[in-house]
Design a protein around this motif. Sequence first.
Motif, short mmCIF file in Angstrom:
data_model
loop_
_atom_site.label_atom_id
_atom_site.label_comp_id
_atom_site.label_asym_id
_atom_site.label_seq_id
_atom_site.Cartn_x
_atom_site.Cartn_y
_atom_site.Cartn_z
N SER A 255 0.93 -1.21 -0.20
CA SER A 255 0.31 -0.12 -0.46
C SER A 255 0.89 1.43 -0.05
O SER A 255 0.40 2.22 0.23
CB SER A 255 -0.88 -0.05 1.23
OG SER A 255 0.09 0.38 2.27
N HIS A 256 2.26 1.23 0.04
CA HIS A 256 3.30 2.70 -0.13
C HIS A 256 4.46 1.89 -0.17
O HIS A 256 5.29 1.18 0.72
CB HIS A 256 3.00 2.99 1.20
CG HIS A 256 3.13 4.05 1.80
ND1 HIS A 256 2.44 5.45 2.26
CD2 HIS A 256 4.73 4.81 1.41
CE1 HIS A 256 3.08 6.98 2.42
NE2 HIS A 256 4.45 6.11 1.80
N ALA A 257 4.34 2.34 -0.88
CA ALA A 257 6.36 2.13 -1.34
C ALA A 257 6.24 3.45 -2.71
O ALA A 257 6.24 3.90 -3.32
CB ALA A 257 6.62 0.71 -2.85
N HIS A 258 7.90 4.18 -2.32
CA HIS A 258 8.41 5.17 -2.97
C HIS A 258 9.81 4.90 -4.48
O HIS A 258 10.67 4.71 -4.24
CB HIS A 258 8.90 5.74 -2.19
CG HIS A 258 8.82 6.53 -0.46
ND1 HIS A 258 8.18 8.29 -1.41
CD2 HIS A 258 8.29 5.71 0.46
CE1 HIS A 258 7.58 8.50 -0.28
NE2 HIS A 258 7.37 6.57 1.02
N LEU A 259 8.75 3.93 -5.40
CA LEU A 259 9.20 3.51 -6.02
C LEU A 259 10.02 4.47 -7.33
O LEU A 259 10.52 4.78 -8.33
CB LEU A 259 9.00 3.10 -7.40
CG LEU A 259 8.24 1.02 -6.65
CD1 LEU A 259 6.74 0.39 -7.69
CD2 LEU A 259 9.40 0.17 -6.26
N GLY B 120 -1.38 12.75 -1.44
CA GLY B 120 -0.49 12.17 0.15
C GLY B 120 0.96 11.63 -0.66
O GLY B 120 1.08 11.33 -2.13
N GLU B 121 1.85 11.83 -0.22
CA GLU B 121 1.49 10.82 1.47
C GLU B 121 1.87 13.10 2.27
O GLU B 121 3.21 13.91 1.37
CB GLU B 121 1.86 10.69 2.53
CG GLU B 121 4.14 10.85 2.04
CD GLU B 121 5.03 9.68 2.92
OE1 GLU B 121 5.24 8.80 2.06
OE2 GLU B 121 4.77 9.90 4.25
N CYS B 122 1.01 13.26 2.93
CA CYS B 122 0.93 14.92 3.72
C CYS B 122 0.91 14.23 5.36
O CYS B 122 0.53 13.70 5.22
CB CYS B 122 -0.10 15.00 2.69
SG CYS B 122 -1.63 15.01 3.24
N LEU C 63 -3.44 5.55 8.32
CA LEU C 63 -2.05 7.02 8.36
C LEU C 63 -0.80 5.45 8.39
O LEU C 63 -1.24 3.93 8.54
CB LEU C 63 -2.66 6.30 10.14
CG LEU C 63 -3.57 7.21 11.14
CD1 LEU C 63 -4.12 7.12 12.14
CD2 LEU C 63 -3.43 8.71 10.41
N HIS C 64 0.10 5.73 7.48
CA HIS C 64 0.69 5.08 6.77
C HIS C 64 2.06 4.52 8.29
O HIS C 64 2.03 5.71 8.82
CB HIS C 64 0.95 5.45 5.51
CG HIS C 64 1.96 6.09 5.36
ND1 HIS C 64 3.12 5.31 5.31
CD2 HIS C 64 3.07 7.23 5.90
CE1 HIS C 64 4.86 6.63 5.11
NE2 HIS C 64 4.19 7.39 5.74
N CYS C 65 2.35 3.51 7.88
CA CYS C 65 3.94 3.38 8.32
C CYS C 65 3.62 3.60 10.29
O CYS C 65 4.04 4.15 10.24
CB CYS C 65 5.07 4.10 7.87
SG CYS C 65 6.72 3.27 8.47
N SER D 8 5.62 -2.15 2.07
CA SER D 8 7.42 -1.89 2.35
C SER D 8 7.76 -0.28 3.04
O SER D 8 8.74 -0.29 3.61
CB SER D 8 7.98 -1.73 0.80
OG SER D 8 7.13 -1.07 -0.05
N ASP D 9 7.60 0.77 2.33
CA ASP D 9 7.73 2.12 2.44
C ASP D 9 9.24 1.93 1.92
O ASP D 9 9.56 2.69 1.89
CB ASP D 9 7.61 2.23 4.04
CG ASP D 9 7.78 4.33 4.15
OD1 ASP D 9 7.64 4.74 3.09
OD2 ASP D 9 7.55 4.95 5.45
N ALA D 10 9.13 1.12 0.86
CA ALA D 10 10.32 0.93 0.22
C ALA D 10 10.89 2.42 -0.63
O ALA D 10 10.10 3.17 -0.80
CB ALA D 10 10.11 0.44 -0.76
#
Length: 260
Positions: free
Chosen positions: A7-11, A94-96, A155-157, A204-206
């Motif tokens: 749901s959240h990766a900085h590819l 987002g993300e914000c 709410l991520h990570c 992941s928040d990769a």
Amino acid sequence: MRGFIDSHAHLADPAFDADRAAVIARARDAGAAGIVCIGESLAAAERAQAIAAAHPGFVWHTAGVHPHDAAGFDPVRDVAAIRGELARGAVAVGECGLDYHYDHSPRDRQRAAFAAQLALAHEHRVPVVVHTRDAEDDTIAMVREAGGQGVRGVLHCYTGSHDLARAALDVGWHVSFSGIVTFRKWTDDDLLRLVPDDRLLAESDAPYLAPVPNRGKRNEPAWVTHTVARLAAARGIDAAALALAVADNARRLFNLVHAG
Ligand SMILES: [Zn+2]
Ligand SMILES: [Zn+2]
């Protein structure tokens, strides 16, 4: 493990410039059904859009301004740019959010940028991806107000308090956990159990926060399997079933449509 969604990766991060296609292929091989690629700045969002366009129905993008960069948030220019990304298929704003741990931007500017992005999500009826750290009271107030107006988000990570998680869940929001929950220092399994089955996401928040056993390496979406397994163990349920649940939740929150 088949069918999970990161749901959240900085590819779009330069960390993946050399081998981005291979990273995405490894995610597919690991059983991923999709990846939400975060645009944490307008420049990142533009790159994320191109990555999503190259992997339709598997990678989707978002567009926003991170609280670290809130000092440079221009409500006219940046709101227009985020609108443009929504028109190009961004699935969320987002993300914000608010980060009073690092305080890279003044807190009043963080609140202003966050409020503007919540208002934009409301106007466009899209969800919002929220980063929050050491900003519990203000996050609770702003999430409650937006949620009361019908804004949905995640709410991520998440590593915060039970109170903030409950406040978000109360207004229909989701909570996403990263590889941090696999670290030995993680002790709050009650928090992992507090989130209902239909509001739980995994991420992941990769390239950051690689889960054990890959801690310290550049993270990638394929490794979300370790985080899903850890969440399933804490909740006393089957990891394969949880993988499908977090994917369904991501699809519902972000209105994801798969290819073919
Ligand atoms: Zn974040
Ligand atoms: Zn992020």
